[in-house]
Every structure is written in structure tokens, then in C-alpha cells.
Scaffold this active site. Structure first.
Site, mmCIF file in Angstrom:
data_model
loop_
_atom_site.group_PDB
_atom_site.id
_atom_site.type_symbol
_atom_site.label_atom_id
_atom_site.label_comp_id
_atom_site.label_asym_id
_atom_site.label_seq_id
_atom_site.Cartn_x
_atom_site.Cartn_y
_atom_site.Cartn_z
ATOM 1 N N LYS A 1 -84.607 -1.280 -62.367
ATOM 2 C CA LYS A 1 -84.133 0.022 -61.886
ATOM 3 C C LYS A 1 -83.105 0.598 -62.853
ATOM 4 O O LYS A 1 -82.455 -0.144 -63.616
ATOM 5 C CB LYS A 1 -83.523 -0.079 -60.481
ATOM 6 C CG LYS A 1 -82.298 -1.006 -60.333
ATOM 7 C CD LYS A 1 -80.959 -0.342 -60.533
ATOM 8 C CE LYS A 1 -79.795 -1.309 -60.283
ATOM 9 N NZ LYS A 1 -78.522 -0.911 -60.828
ATOM 10 N N PRO B 1 -83.697 -7.342 -69.318
ATOM 11 C CA PRO B 1 -82.554 -8.117 -69.807
ATOM 12 C C PRO B 1 -81.655 -8.582 -68.662
ATOM 13 O O PRO B 1 -81.534 -7.890 -67.648
ATOM 14 C CB PRO B 1 -81.829 -7.142 -70.742
ATOM 15 C CG PRO B 1 -82.335 -5.782 -70.408
ATOM 16 C CD PRO B 1 -83.690 -5.952 -69.800
ATOM 17 N N VAL B 2 -81.057 -9.749 -68.841
ATOM 18 C CA VAL B 2 -80.206 -10.352 -67.800
ATOM 19 C C VAL B 2 -78.781 -9.809 -67.937
ATOM 20 O O VAL B 2 -78.279 -9.630 -69.045
ATOM 21 C CB VAL B 2 -80.230 -11.892 -67.938
ATOM 22 C CG1 VAL B 2 -79.280 -12.559 -66.953
ATOM 23 C CG2 VAL B 2 -81.655 -12.409 -67.746
ATOM 24 N N ALA C 1 -77.661 -6.824 -67.190
ATOM 25 C CA ALA C 1 -77.746 -5.521 -67.860
ATOM 26 C C ALA C 1 -77.525 -4.358 -66.909
ATOM 27 O O ALA C 1 -77.507 -3.206 -67.328
ATOM 28 C CB ALA C 1 -79.108 -5.375 -68.527
ATOM 29 N N GLY C 2 -77.405 -4.650 -65.583
ATOM 30 C CA GLY C 2 -77.281 -3.564 -64.612
ATOM 31 C C GLY C 2 -78.627 -2.971 -64.234
ATOM 32 O O GLY C 2 -78.706 -1.885 -63.665
ATOM 33 N N ALA D 1 -80.860 -4.760 -62.354
ATOM 34 C CA ALA D 1 -81.301 -5.489 -61.161
ATOM 35 C C ALA D 1 -82.457 -6.443 -61.426
ATOM 36 O O ALA D 1 -83.347 -6.603 -60.591
ATOM 37 C CB ALA D 1 -81.661 -4.511 -60.035
ATOM 38 N N GLY D 2 -82.434 -7.078 -62.598
ATOM 39 C CA GLY D 2 -83.515 -8.007 -62.962
ATOM 40 C C GLY D 2 -83.740 -9.090 -61.910
ATOM 41 O O GLY D 2 -84.877 -9.313 -61.480
ATOM 42 N N GLY D 3 -82.677 -9.738 -61.485
ATOM 43 C CA GLY D 3 -82.802 -10.819 -60.504
ATOM 44 C C GLY D 3 -83.291 -10.297 -59.161
ATOM 45 O O GLY D 3 -84.160 -10.902 -58.526
ATOM 46 N N SER D 4 -82.760 -9.158 -58.739
ATOM 47 C CA SER D 4 -83.187 -8.570 -57.455
ATOM 48 C C SER D 4 -84.647 -8.134 -57.527
ATOM 49 O O SER D 4 -85.386 -8.256 -56.545
ATOM 50 C CB SER D 4 -82.328 -7.337 -57.126
ATOM 51 O OG SER D 4 -80.969 -7.678 -57.108
ATOM 52 N N ASP E 1 -79.453 -5.236 -53.716
ATOM 53 C CA ASP E 1 -80.411 -4.354 -54.404
ATOM 54 C C ASP E 1 -81.865 -4.710 -54.107
ATOM 55 O O ASP E 1 -82.772 -4.024 -54.571
ATOM 56 C CB ASP E 1 -80.217 -4.458 -55.926
ATOM 57 C CG ASP E 1 -79.005 -3.673 -56.408
ATOM 58 O OD1 ASP E 1 -78.542 -2.788 -55.661
ATOM 59 O OD2 ASP E 1 -78.532 -3.943 -57.524
HETATM 60 P P1 ATP Z 1 -77.415 -5.910 -61.030
HETATM 61 O O1 ATP Z 1 -77.939 -4.667 -61.615
HETATM 62 O O2 ATP Z 1 -78.007 -6.238 -59.679
HETATM 63 O O3 ATP Z 1 -75.934 -6.086 -61.109
HETATM 64 P P2 ATP Z 1 -77.932 -7.397 -63.396
HETATM 65 O O4 ATP Z 1 -79.163 -6.814 -64.007
HETATM 66 O O5 ATP Z 1 -76.616 -6.985 -63.976
HETATM 67 O O6 ATP Z 1 -78.001 -7.111 -61.858
HETATM 68 P P3 ATP Z 1 -79.255 -9.883 -63.307
HETATM 69 O O7 ATP Z 1 -80.082 -9.737 -64.527
HETATM 70 O O8 ATP Z 1 -79.917 -9.690 -61.999
HETATM 71 O O9 ATP Z 1 -77.987 -8.918 -63.424
HETATM 72 O O10 ATP Z 1 -78.573 -11.326 -63.377
HETATM 73 C C1 ATP Z 1 -77.245 -11.567 -63.175
HETATM 74 C C2 ATP Z 1 -77.028 -13.060 -62.890
HETATM 75 O O11 ATP Z 1 -77.932 -13.517 -61.876
HETATM 76 C C3 ATP Z 1 -77.242 -13.942 -64.096
HETATM 77 O O12 ATP Z 1 -76.051 -14.664 -64.282
HETATM 78 C C4 ATP Z 1 -78.372 -14.880 -63.735
HETATM 79 O O13 ATP Z 1 -78.133 -16.199 -64.120
HETATM 80 C C5 ATP Z 1 -78.489 -14.779 -62.217
HETATM 81 N N1 ATP Z 1 -79.905 -14.780 -61.772
HETATM 82 C C6 ATP Z 1 -80.349 -15.299 -60.626
HETATM 83 N N2 ATP Z 1 -81.667 -15.115 -60.498
HETATM 84 C C7 ATP Z 1 -82.097 -14.475 -61.601
HETATM 85 C C8 ATP Z 1 -83.363 -14.021 -62.036
HETATM 86 N N3 ATP Z 1 -84.476 -14.204 -61.326
HETATM 87 N N4 ATP Z 1 -83.422 -13.357 -63.210
HETATM 88 C C9 ATP Z 1 -82.304 -13.140 -63.929
HETATM 89 N N5 ATP Z 1 -81.082 -13.573 -63.570
HETATM 90 C C10 ATP Z 1 -80.960 -14.234 -62.405
#
Ligand code: ATP
Length: 295
Positions: free
Chosen positions: A17, A102-103, A105-106, A108-111, A144
Site C-alpha cells: 500500500k 521492501p521490509v 518501508a511503510g 505494509a509488507g508484513g500486513s 493494517d
Molecule cells: P507498516 O507500513 O505496516 O509500518 P512496514 O512496511 O514499515 O510496515 P514491514 O515490512 O511490514 O514494515 O516489516 C516490519 C517488521 O515486521 C520487520 O522488522 C519484520 O521483521 C517484521 N515482519 C513480520 N512479518 C513479516 C513479513 N511477512 N514480511 C516482512 N516483515 C515482517
């Protein structure tokens, strides 16, 4: 075959997202914050495959050393939550994720992974749950996840789980770049709490622009309060926005708590030209387009 035997393997895309806006309107007593955000699902996605695992464990494989494969992984938590709801606890599953989002990154990769697991398992079990029940399951995994389940364009409030669907964005393309650092969401919330925000997005104006198909009006109003947090890394965020705007972006913004930054372009050609220009400077540099509702 028992009613509760899922049809595996199953595959699903976990779409990222972008935040067209992000406002924090209050700090709540329970430690969470009240948010008001316009969110858009985009075509950049992880690819999820769920296979049976005779060992009876639920585990995740990402190939990335910094993403856990156990219960700390949101995809595993989503699967366990689903198995509990469907009454099939103890079923083993291996969730393989080809990560493109990307992890940290904002985006919502994990969500998105958690949401994809819920959509995929619902299909594999013959759709026992409707959208409402699936979103309720998602909410317990992360704020999210409900948005990532439904997808499309939405106004999110509360912790991000209260959703109002919006009309699709005016036609456009995105170029997403990520500076070579990640930003921890809890850390940025702590910094946000230490300052008084003086600027907020014009959410009403944004909703009107989106409703009128006014891309310029939307881009002029895109705003993320996290960009105002005192943090040295925001200099790189501003530089990334500047680079996108110099390439002709109609608007540029950090998504979520960063560190990904996106620019909005009128068409695929200008987006692709920008990607060509910026790919030497940013290791992560991709084009993407809007994706409509998923449920
Ligand atoms: P948001 O936008 O929700 O803040 P983000 O994109 O900044 O999320 P994510 O990529 O979702 O952050 O990952 C943040 C943390 O969640 C990482 O430290 C990672 O180890 C953990 N995590 C748990 N499950 C996952 C997954 N399926 N994919 C990536 N990271 C994950």
C-alpha cells in the site's frame, strides 16, 4: 475428504500500500494513536504459496535473514488465527514468500502477507468466512491487515482498521524509491509524541479531489505528518522527494513511517523514464500502478 481438508497448495499475491495522506489526530489512552489516512493498494507485491507440512507446524520461508519464519512473522500469525477460527488447529503449513515489497518501508509488507494468507486460506477451505469475518480476524493480527485484505482505495481511521471505501484514484502511475535504510514504526511514533504537530493534511480537500478525478488537486494536497518528525533521516526523505519532483512527478510523499517515498506521474511513459533516471541512485526503484478492491 473431510470438510476441513484445505485444497493446497494455494497461491496469492500480497499487494503493498501507499499512503496518499497520513494524519495522526490523537494519542489514545491505550498507547495507540488515532489515525486518518487515505490508502491505496498498488501492484508491487510479494508472492505467497501455502503448502501442506506433515510436521504439523506453521512456518514461513522468505529467504531473508532479517525476516523471522516463526510466530513473529505476521503471515504465520494470520494462518494460526485462521486455523483456530476454522477449527483446524494443528494443521501444518509451509508459507513461502517471494518478497518484492521492501521490509520496514511503510508499505505494509508484513500486513499484506498476513492478508494474502487469510484470503488464500479462505479460498482453500471453500470460503467459510465473508469479508467482515475475515477482516475481524485480520485486525487481531495487525492494524493494517483489514485494509490489505479489502484493497483498493480507502479512508482508514481509528488505528487504521476502520475503513471507508473511496472511488478509485484518477489514472496515474507511481515511482517508488527507498533510501538504503529502514525506519522502525514504534521509534517514529515515539518521536512524533515528543513534538506538537502544526500542519495536518487537508483530508476533506483530498477526498474532494479524488471524487472529482482531479489528479493535480490530489497531488498538491498529499501530506504525511511523519515527515515533520525531528529525525536526521528525513533529510534523505526530502532528497528522494526532490529527486522525484525534479523528474516531473506531480507530487511526492513518504508512505507510512517510511523509508519508501513515491512520486505520482500522469502516465506509464513518464514513470518509466523516471525509473530509468533514478535506478542508479536508488537500489530500490520500481514503478507501480493502482490496484482495485480485492474482496
Ligand atoms: P507498516 O507500513 O505496516 O509500518 P512496514 O512496511 O514499515 O510496515 P514491514 O515490512 O511490514 O514494515 O516489516 C516490519 C517488521 O515486521 C520487520 O522488522 C519484520 O521483521 C517484521 N515482519 C513480520 N512479518 C513479516 C513479513 N511477512 N514480511 C516482512 N516483515 C515482517
Amino acid at each position: 475428504m473431510s470438510e476441513k481438508t484445505p485444497l493446497l497448495p494455494v497461491r496469492e499475491k500480497a499487494y503493498a500500500k501507499l499512503n496518499i495522506s497520513l494524519d495522526v489526530t490523537a494519542r489514545r489512552g491505550d498507547g495507540y494513536h488515532d489515525m486518518l489516512m487515505i490508502m491505496q493498494t498498488v501492484s508491487l507485491c510479494d508472492e505467497i504459496t501455502i503448502e501442506p507440512d506433515e510436521g504439523g507446524e506453521v512456518s514461513a520461508l522468505t529467504g531473508l535473514p532479517y525476516v523471522p519464519g516463526d510466530r513473529r512473522n505476521l503471515a504465520v500469525r494470520a494462518a494460526l488465527q485462521f486455523l483456530e477460527l476454522v477449527g483446524d488447529e494443528g494443521r501444518g503449513m509451509k508459507i513461502t514468500m517471494r518478497k518484492a515489497v521492501p521490509v520496514g518501508a511503510g508499505m505494509a509488507g508484513g500486513s499484506a502477507d498476513a492478508a494474502a494468507v487469510l484470503r488464500a486460506l479462505n479460498r482453500a477451505y471453500g470460503e467459510p468466512f465473508g469479508a467482515e469475518a475475515l477482516c475481524a480476524a485480520g485486525e487481531s493480527v495487525g492494524s493494517d491487515v483489514a485494509f490489505c485484505l479489502r484493497g483498493g482505495t480507502a479512508l482508514a481511521s481509528g488505528r487504521g482498521e476502520r475503513l471507508t471505501p473511496l472511488p478509485a484514484l484518477p489514472p496515474c502511475r507511481f515511482v517508488i524509491v527507498k533510501p538504503d535504510f529502514s525506519i522502525s514504526t514504534p521509534e517514529l511514533f515515539r518521536k512524533l509524541d515528543s513534538v506538537k504537530l502544526s500542519c495536518h493534511p487537508d483530508t476533506e480537500g483530498l477526498l474532494a479531489a479524488i471524487g472529482n478525478g482531479d489528479l493535480d488537486g490530489m497531488c498538491r494536497r498529499m501530506y504525511n505528518v511523519f515527515e515533520d518528525v525531528p529525525d536526521r533521516r528525513m533529510r534523505s526523505i526530502r532528497a528522494a522527494k526532490g529527486a522525484l519532483l525534479d523528474c516531473g512527478a506531480l507530487g511526492a510523499l513518504m508512505t507510512g513511517t517510511g523509508s519508501a517515498v513515491f512520486g505520482v506521474f500522469r502516465d506509464a511513459k513518464s514513470a518509466e523514464a523516471t525509473r530509468e533516471t533514478l535506478r542508479g541512485e536508488y537500489r530500490f526503484c520500481r514503478t507501480a500502478e493502482s490496484v482495485g478492491p480485492l474482496l
